[in-house]
Design a protein around this motif. Structure first.
Motif, PDB file in Angstrom:
ATOM      1  N   THR A  22       0.844  -1.190   0.000  1.00 38.76           N
ATOM      2  CA  THR A  22       0.000   0.000   0.000  1.00 38.76           C
ATOM      3  C   THR A  22       0.879   1.239   0.000  1.00 38.76           C
ATOM      4  O   THR A  22       2.101   1.140   0.151  1.00 38.76           O
ATOM      5  CB  THR A  22      -0.925   0.040   1.233  1.00 38.76           C
ATOM      6  N   GLY A  23       0.280   2.384  -0.130  1.00 37.16           N
ATOM      7  CA  GLY A  23       1.023   3.634  -0.080  1.00 37.16           C
ATOM      8  C   GLY A  23       1.706   3.876   1.251  1.00 37.16           C
ATOM      9  O   GLY A  23       2.672   4.628   1.346  1.00 37.16           O
ATOM     10  N   GLU A  24       1.248   3.230   2.293  1.00 34.07           N
ATOM     11  CA  GLU A  24       1.828   3.393   3.623  1.00 34.07           C
ATOM     12  C   GLU A  24       2.986   2.436   3.881  1.00 34.07           C
ATOM     13  O   GLU A  24       3.676   2.546   4.878  1.00 34.07           O
ATOM     14  CB  GLU A  24       0.751   3.182   4.683  1.00 34.07           C
ATOM     15  N   GLY A  25       3.183   1.451   3.017  1.00 34.52           N
ATOM     16  CA  GLY A  25       4.255   0.481   3.184  1.00 34.52           C
ATOM     17  C   GLY A  25       3.793  -0.913   2.823  1.00 34.52           C
ATOM     18  O   GLY A  25       2.736  -1.088   2.218  1.00 34.52           O
ATOM     19  N   ILE A  26       4.590  -1.881   3.208  1.00 32.95           N
ATOM     20  CA  ILE A  26       4.296  -3.277   2.897  1.00 32.95           C
ATOM     21  C   ILE A  26       4.012  -4.034   4.186  1.00 32.95           C
ATOM     22  O   ILE A  26       4.733  -3.893   5.172  1.00 32.95           O
ATOM     23  CB  ILE A  26       5.467  -3.935   2.153  1.00 32.95           C
ATOM     24  N   THR A  27       2.981  -4.834   4.151  1.00 31.61           N
ATOM     25  CA  THR A  27       2.673  -5.732   5.257  1.00 31.61           C
ATOM     26  C   THR A  27       2.999  -7.142   4.800  1.00 31.61           C
ATOM     27  O   THR A  27       2.548  -7.580   3.746  1.00 31.61           O
ATOM     28  CB  THR A  27       1.181  -5.644   5.647  1.00 31.61           C
ATOM     29  N   LEU A  28       3.795  -7.835   5.593  1.00 30.99           N
ATOM     30  CA  LEU A  28       4.165  -9.212   5.318  1.00 30.99           C
ATOM     31  C   LEU A  28       3.308 -10.108   6.189  1.00 30.99           C
ATOM     32  O   LEU A  28       3.292  -9.979   7.411  1.00 30.99           O
ATOM     33  CB  LEU A  28       5.651  -9.431   5.630  1.00 30.99           C
ATOM     34  N   ILE A  29       2.565 -11.011   5.565  1.00 28.99           N
ATOM     35  CA  ILE A  29       1.688 -11.931   6.285  1.00 28.99           C
ATOM     36  C   ILE A  29       2.298 -13.320   6.193  1.00 28.99           C
ATOM     37  O   ILE A  29       2.481 -13.838   5.090  1.00 28.99           O
ATOM     38  CB  ILE A  29       0.264 -11.919   5.688  1.00 28.99           C
ATOM     39  N   ASP A  30       2.614 -13.906   7.346  1.00 28.49           N
ATOM     40  CA  ASP A  30       3.256 -15.209   7.451  1.00 28.49           C
ATOM     41  C   ASP A  30       4.681 -15.111   6.933  1.00 28.49           C
ATOM     42  O   ASP A  30       4.922 -15.154   5.736  1.00 28.49           O
ATOM     43  CB  ASP A  30       2.495 -16.296   6.701  1.00 28.49           C
ATOM     44  N   ALA A  31       5.611 -14.958   7.807  1.00 28.95           N
ATOM     45  CA  ALA A  31       6.998 -14.652   7.449  1.00 28.95           C
ATOM     46  C   ALA A  31       7.781 -15.795   6.800  1.00 28.95           C
ATOM     47  O   ALA A  31       8.954 -15.635   6.523  1.00 28.95           O
ATOM     48  CB  ALA A  31       7.746 -14.166   8.684  1.00 28.95           C
TER      49      ALA A  31
END
Length: 52
Positions: A22-31
């Motif tokens: 997203t414009g706010e950054g990256i979210t990593l789901i399940d590393a």
């Protein structure tokens, strides 16, 4: 692999994780697993991003 706008999947048939960009950054789901670190770095580079 891009699944949808802002949603990317890394991994194989057994192990996977997801990136939400997203414009706010990256979210990593399940590393994932430590052995997949290079895959994560490669996918981030393809998005013009880094772990920094």
């Amino acid at each position: 692999m891009k699944l949808a706008p802002h949603l990317h999947r890394l991994g194989n048939d057994v192990v996977a994780c997801y990136l939400v960009d997203t414009g706010e950054g990256i979210t990593l789901i399940d590393a994932r697993l430590p052995g997949h670190w290079r895959d994560l770095q490669r996918e981030l580079r393809s998005l013009g991003k880094s772990v920094d």
